[in-house]
Scaffold this active site. Sequence first.
Site, PDB file in Angstrom:
ATOM      1  N   HIS A 123      63.270 -28.396   9.285  1.00  0.00           N
ATOM      2  CA  HIS A 123      64.589 -28.304   8.629  1.00  0.00           C
ATOM      3  C   HIS A 123      65.614 -29.226   9.316  1.00  0.00           C
ATOM      4  CE1 HIS A 123      67.341 -25.439   6.111  1.00  0.00           C
ATOM      5  NE2 HIS A 123      67.809 -26.658   6.136  1.00  0.00           N
ATOM      6  N   ILE A 124      65.326 -30.521   9.278  1.00  0.00           N
ATOM      7  CA  ILE A 124      66.190 -31.487   9.985  1.00  0.00           C
ATOM      8  C   ILE A 124      66.789 -32.539   9.047  1.00  0.00           C
ATOM      9  CG2 ILE A 124      65.107 -31.239  12.261  1.00  0.00           C
ATOM     10  CD1 ILE A 124      63.495 -33.850  11.578  1.00  0.00           C
ATOM     11  N   GLU A 183      61.287 -19.387   7.167  1.00  0.00           N
ATOM     12  CA  GLU A 183      61.388 -20.231   8.369  1.00  0.00           C
ATOM     13  C   GLU A 183      62.240 -19.546   9.455  1.00  0.00           C
ATOM     14  OE1 GLU A 183      63.225 -23.608   6.243  1.00  0.00           O
ATOM     15  OE2 GLU A 183      65.000 -23.299   7.448  1.00  0.00           O
ATOM     16  N   ARG A 232      65.293 -25.723  -0.087  1.00  0.00           N
ATOM     17  CA  ARG A 232      65.257 -24.438   0.608  1.00  0.00           C
ATOM     18  C   ARG A 232      63.851 -23.876   0.538  1.00  0.00           C
ATOM     19  NH1 ARG A 232      69.068 -25.280   2.989  1.00  0.00           N
ATOM     20  NH2 ARG A 232      71.034 -24.166   3.165  1.00  0.00           N
TER      21      ARG A 232
HETATM   22  C1  8YV Z   1      71.669 -27.162   7.810  1.00  0.00           C
HETATM   23  C2  8YV Z   1      71.178 -27.318   5.313  1.00  0.00           C
HETATM   24  O1  8YV Z   1      71.193 -27.824   8.922  1.00  0.00           O
HETATM   25  O2  8YV Z   1      73.393 -27.928   4.815  1.00  0.00           O
HETATM   26  C3  8YV Z   1      72.408 -27.276   4.485  1.00  0.00           C
HETATM   27  O3  8YV Z   1      72.398 -26.555   3.466  1.00  0.00           O
HETATM   28  O4  8YV Z   1      70.181 -26.868   4.916  1.00  0.00           O
HETATM   29  C4  8YV Z   1      71.197 -27.970   6.640  1.00  0.00           C
HETATM   30  O5  8YV Z   1      71.961 -29.130   6.564  1.00  0.00           O
HETATM   31  C5  8YV Z   1      71.256 -25.719   7.937  1.00  0.00           C
HETATM   32  O6  8YV Z   1      71.505 -24.966   6.789  1.00  0.00           O
HETATM   33  C6  8YV Z   1      71.960 -25.077   9.126  1.00  0.00           C
HETATM   34  O7  8YV Z   1      73.201 -24.532   8.839  1.00  0.00           O
END
Ligand code: 8YV
Length: 327
Positions: free
Chosen positions: A287-288, A269, A240
Amino acid sequence: MSKPRILIARAVFPEVIERLSHHFEVESNQADTVWSKVELMEKLRDKAGAFTTGSDRIDGEVLAACPQLKICANMAVGYNNFDLDAMTARGVLGTNTPDVLTETTADFGFALLMATARRITESEHYLRAGQWTKWSFDMFAGSDIHGATLGILGMGRIGQGIAKRGSHGFGMNVIYHNRSRLDAATEAECKARYVSKEELLKTADHLVLVLPYSAASHHAIGAAELAQMKRTATLVNIARGGIVDDAALAQALRDKRIAAAGLDVFEGEPAVHPDLLTVPNVVLTPHIASSSVPTRLAMANLAAENLIEFFTQNKALTPLNPQVLKG
Ligand code: 8YV
Protein backbone atom coordinates in the site's frame (compact mmCIF):
# COMPACT_ATOMS: atom_id res chain seq x y z
CA MET A 1 -7.52 30.68 26.19
CA SER A 2 -6.29 27.10 26.23
CA LYS A 3 -5.52 25.45 22.93
CA PRO A 4 -7.85 22.72 21.62
CA ARG A 5 -6.57 19.20 22.17
CA ILE A 6 -5.91 16.99 19.19
CA LEU A 7 -4.67 13.46 18.69
CA ILE A 8 -2.30 12.49 15.87
CA ALA A 9 -3.16 8.83 15.64
CA ARG A 10 -0.08 7.58 13.77
CA ALA A 11 3.53 8.72 13.36
CA VAL A 12 3.98 11.62 10.97
CA PHE A 13 6.63 14.12 9.79
CA PRO A 14 8.06 15.99 12.82
CA GLU A 15 7.63 19.33 11.05
CA VAL A 16 3.91 18.70 10.74
CA ILE A 17 3.66 17.95 14.47
CA GLU A 18 5.64 21.12 15.14
CA ARG A 19 3.27 23.12 12.95
CA LEU A 20 0.22 21.69 14.70
CA SER A 21 1.75 22.39 18.12
CA HIS A 22 1.48 26.14 17.46
CA HIS A 23 -2.29 25.81 17.38
CA PHE A 24 -3.10 22.76 19.49
CA GLU A 25 -2.22 20.78 22.54
CA VAL A 26 -1.00 17.74 20.66
CA GLU A 27 -0.84 14.12 21.71
CA SER A 28 1.02 12.22 19.01
CA ASN A 29 1.94 8.62 18.39
CA GLN A 30 5.51 8.85 17.13
CA ALA A 31 6.06 5.25 18.32
CA ASP A 32 3.56 4.45 15.51
CA THR A 33 1.69 1.90 17.60
CA VAL A 34 -1.38 0.58 15.84
CA TRP A 35 -3.96 1.02 18.60
CA SER A 36 -6.92 -1.24 19.15
CA LYS A 37 -10.33 0.38 18.89
CA VAL A 38 -10.55 0.56 22.69
CA GLU A 39 -7.12 2.24 22.88
CA LEU A 40 -8.08 4.69 20.14
CA MET A 41 -11.29 5.56 22.00
CA GLU A 42 -9.33 6.11 25.22
CA LYS A 43 -6.85 8.42 23.49
CA LEU A 44 -9.62 10.33 21.69
CA ARG A 45 -11.96 10.72 24.66
CA ASP A 46 -10.68 14.16 25.70
CA LYS A 47 -9.79 15.42 22.18
CA ALA A 48 -11.58 17.94 20.01
CA GLY A 49 -9.78 16.91 16.83
CA ALA A 50 -8.07 13.89 15.29
CA PHE A 51 -5.41 13.52 12.62
CA THR A 52 -6.18 10.06 11.26
CA THR A 53 -4.95 7.65 8.60
CA GLY A 54 -6.68 4.88 6.70
CA SER A 55 -5.96 2.45 9.53
CA ASP A 56 -7.95 4.42 12.13
CA ARG A 57 -11.61 3.44 12.04
CA ILE A 58 -13.97 6.20 13.15
CA ASP A 59 -17.46 4.76 13.58
CA GLY A 60 -20.56 5.30 15.69
CA GLU A 61 -19.07 3.50 18.69
CA VAL A 62 -15.93 5.65 18.67
CA LEU A 63 -17.99 8.82 18.22
CA ALA A 64 -20.31 7.88 21.09
CA ALA A 65 -17.29 7.38 23.36
CA CYS A 66 -15.72 10.71 22.32
CA PRO A 67 -18.42 13.40 22.58
CA GLN A 68 -15.88 16.25 22.49
CA LEU A 69 -14.64 15.25 19.02
CA LYS A 70 -15.47 17.79 16.32
CA ILE A 71 -13.22 16.94 13.36
CA CYS A 72 -11.31 13.97 11.94
CA ALA A 73 -8.76 14.98 9.33
CA ASN A 74 -7.77 11.92 7.31
CA MET A 75 -4.31 11.81 5.74
CA ALA A 76 -5.71 9.91 2.75
CA VAL A 77 -7.98 10.60 -0.18
CA GLY A 78 -9.99 7.45 0.56
CA TYR A 79 -12.14 7.64 3.66
CA ASN A 80 -13.75 4.24 3.97
CA ASN A 81 -12.30 4.19 7.51
CA PHE A 82 -14.91 6.85 8.35
CA ASP A 83 -18.58 6.15 8.95
CA LEU A 84 -19.41 9.49 7.39
CA ASP A 85 -23.15 9.21 8.05
CA ALA A 86 -22.49 8.64 11.76
CA MET A 87 -20.05 11.57 11.77
CA THR A 88 -22.57 13.85 10.07
CA ALA A 89 -25.32 12.77 12.46
CA ARG A 90 -23.11 13.79 15.38
CA GLY A 91 -21.92 17.01 13.71
CA VAL A 92 -18.33 15.76 13.35
CA LEU A 93 -16.51 17.07 10.29
CA GLY A 94 -14.49 14.66 8.14
CA THR A 95 -11.79 15.85 5.73
CA ASN A 96 -9.54 13.98 3.28
CA THR A 97 -6.52 14.77 1.07
CA PRO A 98 -7.55 14.80 -2.59
CA ASP A 99 -5.51 16.23 -5.49
CA VAL A 100 -2.13 16.35 -3.76
CA LEU A 101 -1.59 12.63 -4.36
CA THR A 102 -3.18 12.24 -7.80
CA GLU A 103 -0.07 12.31 -10.02
CA THR A 104 2.14 10.33 -7.63
CA THR A 105 -0.50 7.63 -7.30
CA ALA A 106 -1.08 7.54 -11.07
CA ASP A 107 2.71 7.19 -11.56
CA PHE A 108 2.72 4.24 -9.20
CA GLY A 109 -0.30 2.63 -10.87
CA PHE A 110 1.59 2.77 -14.12
CA ALA A 111 4.79 1.44 -12.54
CA LEU A 112 2.89 -1.48 -11.05
CA LEU A 113 1.22 -2.16 -14.38
CA MET A 114 4.56 -2.23 -16.16
CA ALA A 115 6.23 -4.36 -13.48
CA THR A 116 3.35 -6.82 -13.72
CA ALA A 117 3.03 -7.00 -17.50
CA ARG A 118 6.82 -7.23 -18.01
CA ARG A 119 7.35 -9.63 -15.06
CA ILE A 120 9.95 -7.43 -13.44
CA THR A 121 9.80 -8.68 -9.85
CA GLU A 122 9.41 -12.32 -10.83
CA SER A 123 12.52 -12.11 -13.01
CA GLU A 124 14.46 -10.23 -10.35
CA HIS A 125 13.73 -12.96 -7.79
CA TYR A 126 14.97 -15.52 -10.33
CA LEU A 127 18.18 -13.58 -10.88
CA ARG A 128 18.80 -13.05 -7.15
CA ALA A 129 18.25 -16.76 -6.54
CA GLY A 130 21.17 -17.47 -8.90
CA GLN A 131 18.94 -19.23 -11.44
CA TRP A 132 20.04 -17.13 -14.43
CA THR A 133 22.53 -19.32 -16.21
CA LYS A 134 21.72 -18.71 -19.88
CA TRP A 135 19.66 -16.56 -22.28
CA SER A 136 16.55 -18.09 -23.73
CA PHE A 137 14.08 -16.92 -26.35
CA ASP A 138 11.02 -16.81 -24.10
CA MET A 139 12.62 -16.00 -20.78
CA PHE A 140 10.09 -13.96 -18.77
CA ALA A 141 8.29 -13.00 -21.96
CA GLY A 142 5.42 -10.80 -20.87
CA SER A 143 2.85 -8.65 -22.59
CA ASP A 144 3.26 -5.25 -24.20
CA ILE A 145 2.08 -1.98 -22.73
CA HIS A 146 2.45 0.25 -25.77
CA GLY A 147 -0.43 -0.04 -28.22
CA ALA A 148 -2.40 -2.35 -25.90
CA THR A 149 -5.93 -1.73 -24.63
CA LEU A 150 -5.89 -0.20 -21.17
CA GLY A 151 -9.09 -0.62 -19.16
CA ILE A 152 -9.74 1.58 -16.16
CA LEU A 153 -12.48 0.85 -13.63
CA GLY A 154 -13.21 4.03 -11.66
CA MET A 155 -12.45 7.21 -13.56
CA GLY A 156 -11.87 9.85 -10.90
CA ARG A 157 -8.78 12.04 -10.72
CA ILE A 158 -6.32 9.13 -10.37
CA GLY A 159 -8.03 7.09 -13.08
CA GLN A 160 -7.79 10.07 -15.41
CA GLY A 161 -4.09 10.44 -14.57
CA ILE A 162 -3.51 6.81 -15.52
CA ALA A 163 -5.56 7.21 -18.71
CA LYS A 164 -3.41 10.17 -19.81
CA ARG A 165 -0.20 8.29 -19.14
CA GLY A 166 -1.52 5.38 -21.19
CA SER A 167 -2.92 7.29 -24.15
CA HIS A 168 -0.42 10.14 -24.44
CA GLY A 169 2.72 8.36 -23.24
CA PHE A 170 2.29 4.81 -24.50
CA GLY A 171 -0.16 5.08 -27.39
CA MET A 172 -2.63 2.83 -25.62
CA ASN A 173 -6.25 2.46 -26.57
CA VAL A 174 -7.93 3.58 -23.33
CA ILE A 175 -11.40 2.43 -22.30
CA TYR A 176 -13.08 3.01 -18.96
CA HIS A 177 -16.12 2.28 -16.89
CA ASN A 178 -17.36 4.50 -14.09
CA ARG A 179 -20.59 5.09 -12.14
CA SER A 180 -21.10 8.17 -14.29
CA ARG A 181 -19.71 8.95 -17.71
CA LEU A 182 -17.18 11.81 -17.96
CA ASP A 183 -18.02 14.92 -19.95
CA ALA A 184 -16.84 14.95 -23.56
CA ALA A 185 -14.01 17.42 -22.92
CA THR A 186 -12.51 15.26 -20.14
CA GLU A 187 -12.89 12.13 -22.25
CA ALA A 188 -11.05 13.90 -25.08
CA GLU A 189 -8.29 15.09 -22.73
CA CYS A 190 -7.80 11.53 -21.47
CA LYS A 191 -8.37 10.03 -24.93
CA ALA A 192 -10.61 7.53 -23.19
CA ARG A 193 -13.79 5.83 -24.38
CA TYR A 194 -16.66 4.92 -22.05
CA VAL A 195 -17.74 1.25 -22.18
CA SER A 196 -19.92 -1.08 -20.11
CA LYS A 197 -18.25 -3.03 -17.30
CA GLU A 198 -18.75 -6.19 -19.36
CA GLU A 199 -16.97 -4.74 -22.39
CA LEU A 200 -14.21 -3.43 -20.15
CA LEU A 201 -13.60 -6.87 -18.66
CA LYS A 202 -13.73 -8.61 -22.03
CA THR A 203 -11.56 -6.28 -24.08
CA ALA A 204 -8.92 -4.85 -21.73
CA ASP A 205 -5.40 -6.21 -22.11
CA HIS A 206 -4.59 -4.50 -18.82
CA LEU A 207 -7.24 -3.59 -16.27
CA VAL A 208 -6.46 -1.02 -13.56
CA LEU A 209 -8.81 -0.58 -10.60
CA VAL A 210 -9.06 2.93 -9.17
CA LEU A 211 -12.57 3.03 -7.74
CA PRO A 212 -13.43 3.92 -4.13
CA TYR A 213 -14.37 1.14 -1.72
CA SER A 214 -17.99 0.93 -0.63
CA ALA A 215 -20.57 -1.78 -0.04
CA ALA A 216 -21.40 -1.44 -3.76
CA SER A 217 -17.79 -2.00 -4.89
CA HIS A 218 -17.10 -4.91 -2.51
CA HIS A 219 -15.75 -7.80 -4.64
CA ALA A 220 -16.43 -5.84 -7.84
CA ILE A 221 -13.82 -8.21 -9.24
CA GLY A 222 -14.53 -11.80 -8.22
CA ALA A 223 -14.48 -15.20 -9.91
CA ALA A 224 -17.25 -14.27 -12.38
CA GLU A 225 -15.49 -11.08 -13.50
CA LEU A 226 -12.07 -12.75 -13.71
CA ALA A 227 -13.66 -15.43 -15.91
CA GLN A 228 -14.71 -12.75 -18.40
CA MET A 229 -11.18 -11.32 -18.76
CA LYS A 230 -8.69 -12.30 -21.44
CA ARG A 231 -6.37 -15.14 -20.45
CA THR A 232 -3.48 -12.86 -21.40
CA ALA A 233 -4.76 -9.94 -19.28
CA THR A 234 -3.11 -8.27 -16.33
CA LEU A 235 -5.05 -6.84 -13.40
CA VAL A 236 -3.77 -4.00 -11.21
CA ASN A 237 -5.43 -2.89 -7.96
CA ILE A 238 -4.27 0.39 -6.42
CA ALA A 239 -7.73 1.25 -5.07
CA ARG A 240 -8.70 -0.63 -1.90
CA GLY A 241 -8.55 -4.15 -0.59
CA GLY A 242 -11.98 -5.75 -0.72
CA ILE A 243 -12.68 -4.51 -4.24
CA VAL A 244 -11.02 -7.70 -5.46
CA ASP A 245 -11.93 -11.10 -4.02
CA ASP A 246 -8.33 -12.05 -3.21
CA ALA A 247 -9.06 -15.79 -2.85
CA ALA A 248 -10.73 -15.88 -6.28
CA LEU A 249 -7.84 -13.89 -7.76
CA ALA A 250 -5.21 -16.24 -6.32
CA GLN A 251 -7.11 -19.16 -7.86
CA ALA A 252 -7.37 -17.38 -11.24
CA LEU A 253 -3.63 -16.65 -11.19
CA ARG A 254 -2.81 -20.23 -10.25
CA ASP A 255 -5.05 -21.55 -13.03
CA LYS A 256 -3.54 -19.00 -15.47
CA ARG A 257 -7.11 -17.76 -15.99
CA ILE A 258 -5.48 -14.35 -16.30
CA ALA A 259 -1.78 -13.78 -16.92
CA ALA A 260 -0.73 -11.70 -13.93
CA ALA A 261 -1.76 -9.22 -11.25
CA GLY A 262 -0.17 -6.24 -9.51
CA LEU A 263 -1.62 -5.48 -6.08
CA ASP A 264 -0.90 -2.58 -3.77
CA VAL A 265 -3.95 -3.14 -1.56
CA PHE A 266 -5.41 -6.24 0.08
CA GLU A 267 -8.50 -7.46 1.87
CA GLY A 268 -7.70 -7.25 5.59
CA GLU A 269 -4.27 -5.65 5.03
CA PRO A 270 -1.59 -5.67 6.32
CA ALA A 271 -2.46 -9.38 6.24
CA VAL A 272 -2.13 -10.79 2.72
CA HIS A 273 -4.08 -13.83 1.54
CA PRO A 274 -1.55 -16.70 1.86
CA ASP A 275 -2.36 -18.04 -1.60
CA LEU A 276 -1.24 -14.74 -3.16
CA LEU A 277 2.16 -15.22 -1.56
CA THR A 278 2.74 -18.51 -3.32
CA VAL A 279 1.70 -17.70 -6.88
CA PRO A 280 4.60 -16.39 -8.99
CA ASN A 281 2.66 -14.22 -11.46
CA VAL A 282 1.72 -11.49 -9.00
CA VAL A 283 3.56 -8.34 -7.95
CA LEU A 284 2.79 -7.37 -4.35
CA THR A 285 3.51 -3.99 -2.74
CA PRO A 286 2.54 -2.77 0.76
CA HIS A 287 0.00 0.00 0.00
CA ILE A 288 2.60 2.55 -1.12
CA ALA A 289 1.01 4.10 -4.21
CA SER A 290 0.99 7.62 -2.71
CA SER A 291 4.35 7.19 -1.04
CA SER A 292 6.77 9.69 -2.47
CA VAL A 293 8.34 11.98 0.12
CA PRO A 294 6.90 15.22 -1.33
CA THR A 295 3.42 13.74 -1.70
CA ARG A 296 3.25 12.20 1.76
CA LEU A 297 4.39 15.56 3.14
CA ALA A 298 1.74 17.38 1.10
CA MET A 299 -0.91 14.96 2.37
CA ALA A 300 0.15 15.48 5.98
CA ASN A 301 0.20 19.25 5.54
CA LEU A 302 -3.24 19.26 3.95
CA ALA A 303 -4.66 17.23 6.86
CA ALA A 304 -2.96 19.68 9.26
CA GLU A 305 -4.35 22.70 7.38
CA ASN A 306 -7.84 21.25 7.60
CA LEU A 307 -7.49 21.02 11.38
CA ILE A 308 -6.11 24.55 11.65
CA GLU A 309 -8.76 26.10 9.37
CA PHE A 310 -11.51 24.32 11.20
CA PHE A 311 -10.52 25.52 14.66
CA THR A 312 -9.54 29.04 13.59
CA GLN A 313 -12.19 29.79 10.95
CA ASN A 314 -14.84 27.08 11.18
CA LYS A 315 -14.09 25.92 7.65
CA ALA A 316 -11.89 23.38 5.91
CA LEU A 317 -10.03 23.08 2.63
CA THR A 318 -11.33 19.65 1.71
CA PRO A 319 -14.42 18.83 3.76
CA LEU A 320 -16.30 15.57 3.15
CA ASN A 321 -19.52 16.57 4.93
CA PRO A 322 -19.51 20.39 4.73
CA GLN A 323 -23.11 20.47 5.94
CA VAL A 324 -21.80 20.16 9.51
CA LEU A 325 -20.02 23.52 9.15
CA LYS A 326 -22.64 25.95 10.33
CA GLY A 327 -22.61 29.73 9.81
C1 8YV B 1 -2.74 6.32 2.15
C2 8YV B 1 -4.51 5.91 0.37
O1 8YV B 1 -1.38 6.09 2.22
O2 8YV B 1 -4.99 8.20 0.17
C3 8YV B 1 -5.44 7.06 0.20
O3 8YV B 1 -6.65 6.81 0.11
O4 8YV B 1 -4.89 4.82 0.20
C4 8YV B 1 -3.09 6.14 0.71
O5 8YV B 1 -2.63 7.24 -0.01
C5 8YV B 1 -3.40 5.46 3.20
O6 8YV B 1 -4.79 5.45 3.11
C6 8YV B 1 -2.98 5.92 4.59
O7 8YV B 1 -3.77 6.92 5.14
